[in-house]
Design an enzyme around this catalytic site. Structure first.
Site, PDB file in Angstrom:
ATOM      1  N   GLY A 153     -73.636  50.837 -59.275  1.00 42.77           N
ATOM      2  CA  GLY A 153     -73.830  52.229 -58.902  1.00 42.77           C
ATOM      3  C   GLY A 153     -72.552  53.031 -58.731  1.00 42.77           C
ATOM      4  CD  GLN A 182     -78.882  67.511 -42.648  1.00 41.84           C
ATOM      5  OE1 GLN A 182     -78.147  66.852 -41.917  1.00 41.84           O
ATOM      6  NE2 GLN A 182     -79.534  66.965 -43.662  1.00 41.84           N
ATOM      7  CG  HIS A 231     -80.253  77.528 -45.578  1.00 36.74           C
ATOM      8  ND1 HIS A 231     -81.473  77.899 -46.106  1.00 36.74           N
ATOM      9  CD2 HIS A 231     -80.505  77.152 -44.301  1.00 36.74           C
ATOM     10  CE1 HIS A 231     -82.417  77.739 -45.192  1.00 36.74           C
ATOM     11  NE2 HIS A 231     -81.857  77.297 -44.088  1.00 36.74           N
ATOM     12  CG  ASP A 253     -87.966  82.136 -42.434  1.00 32.71           C
ATOM     13  OD1 ASP A 253     -86.980  82.898 -42.412  1.00 32.71           O
ATOM     14  OD2 ASP A 253     -88.025  81.130 -43.163  1.00 32.71           O
ATOM     15  CE  LYS A 271     -90.363  79.241 -41.269  1.00 28.57           C
ATOM     16  NZ  LYS A 271     -89.870  78.555 -42.448  1.00 28.57           N
ATOM     17  NE  ARG A 309     -89.085  75.219 -41.080  1.00 29.75           N
ATOM     18  CZ  ARG A 309     -89.449  74.742 -42.263  1.00 29.75           C
ATOM     19  NH1 ARG A 309     -90.178  73.634 -42.320  1.00 29.75           N
ATOM     20  NH2 ARG A 309     -89.108  75.351 -43.374  1.00 29.75           N
ATOM     21  CG  ASP A 338     -87.219  70.614 -50.470  1.00 28.63           C
ATOM     22  OD1 ASP A 338     -87.519  70.000 -51.516  1.00 28.63           O
ATOM     23  OD2 ASP A 338     -86.623  70.068 -49.532  1.00 28.63           O
ATOM     24  CB  THR A 339     -92.091  70.295 -49.867  1.00 24.60           C
ATOM     25  OG1 THR A 339     -92.166  71.135 -48.704  1.00 24.60           O
ATOM     26  CG2 THR A 339     -91.087  69.176 -49.621  1.00 24.60           C
TER      27      THR A 339
END
EC number: 2.7.6.1
Length: 326
Positions: free
Chosen positions: A46, A105, A138, A178, A201, A203, A233-234
């Protein structure tokens, strides 16, 4: 007289990792240069090996790598490529990161958590990067994590002009999914002359990617709503926000985001959503299962914006001037 004088001209060289070669080729084409031939491969365990096929001595080097999946591999490859340029005596190293990994993050929400966005910046600086060029971070504060110049590019003009040309602006409402996106949504409102609405919203802090939508603030009934975000993302947050808008009487919903991460259940959520169109830029490659089977995805090229910024940096011009109209 002591010493030696040279009359050489500045030299630009453009390099790319293996994460998103299509975008690299587009940017290189816009610049009128070729991507420097690079030998790169993975060892059996790897580990990554990189060697440039041309000398970079004394050159202003621009290295592009978008942090797509598998994200840790491509970040490591970029760090290795930066180190190789430093040891090849590059005059300067500008790292182009269309999508900045670990950007979510950017602060500690609770004790004993890392600030991984700062770590990525530190790693790039330690590897040898002199300058960072990125698209729609972000949060703006990430610019301060890198100890050197940061050129922060925006996809807003590209996305907003596409939506504005497609929709009757008299019926358009810009929606922030948001509270954290309100400032960006407000810029959209200024550019399109549209009113603003917000989806409130909450979380679940103990369950990742779990969102509960509570209410919509603003008039959306009978309106065409454009939901604006920096990344999907999702797809859980944005699809829940779209459902809330439809529940409050929205006529149609268009979703725009700079970065289409689209991992995990995103494919199914986008396919099953009532949203009429999802608009992304190509800072990240669109998963093949979506690009081939979902006709409501539109991908706009960010390559001209990146190329113009690279040229301004190389020619000691102004990157800010590219976005003065905002």
């Amino acid at each position: 007289m002591t010493g030696i004088k040279t009359t050489g001209e500045k030299k630009m060289m453009f390099f790319s990792g293996r994460a998103h070669p299509e975008l690299a080729e587009e940017v290189a084409h816009q610049l009128g240069v070729g991507v420097v031939p690079t030998k790169a491969f993975d060892f059996a365990n790897g580990e990554i090996y990189v060697r440039y096929q041309e000398s970079a001595r004394g050159a202003d080097c621009f290295l592009i790598q978008s942090h797509t999946a598998p994200i840790n591999k491509w970040i490591m490859e970029q760090l290795i490529m930066i180190d190789a340029l430093k040891r090849a005596s590059a005059r300067s190293i500008t790292v182009i990161v269309p999508f900045y990994g670990y950007a979510r993050q950017d602060k500690k929400h609770r004790g004993r958590e890392p600030i991984s966005a700062r770590l990525i910046a530190d790693l790039m600086k330690t590897a040898g990067a002199d300058r960072l060029l990125t698209v729609d971070l972000h949060t703006d504060q990430i610019q301060g994590f890198f100890d050197g110049p940061v050129d922060h590019l925006f996809a807003l003009p590209l996305l907003a002009d596409y939506v504005g040309a497609k929709v009757d602006r008299s019926k358009l409402t810009v929606v922030s999914p948001d509270a954290g996106r309100v400032r960006v949504a407000d810029r959209w409102c200024d550019r399109l002359g549209a009113p603003l609405a917000i989806v409130h919203k909450r979380r679940d802090k103990d369950v990742a990617n779990q969102v509960t939508v509570h209410e919509v603030v603003g008039e959306v009934k009978g309106r065409v709503c454009v939901l604006v975000d920096d990344m999907i993302d999702t797809g859980g947050t944005i699809c829940a926000a779209a459902d809330a808008l439809f529940a409050h009487g929205a006529e149609d919903v268009i979703v725009t985001a700079t970065h289409g991460v689209l991992s995990g259940p995103a494919a199914d959520r986008l396919k099953n959503s009532k949203v009429s169109e999802f608009v992304f830029t190509n800072t990240l490659p669109t998963p093949s299962e979506l690009s081939e089977s979902l006709d409501k995805i539109k991908v706009l090229s960010i390559a001209p914006t990146i190329a113009r910024a690279v040229r301004e940096v190389f020619e000691d011009g102004s990157v800010t001037s590219l976005f003065d109209e905002q």
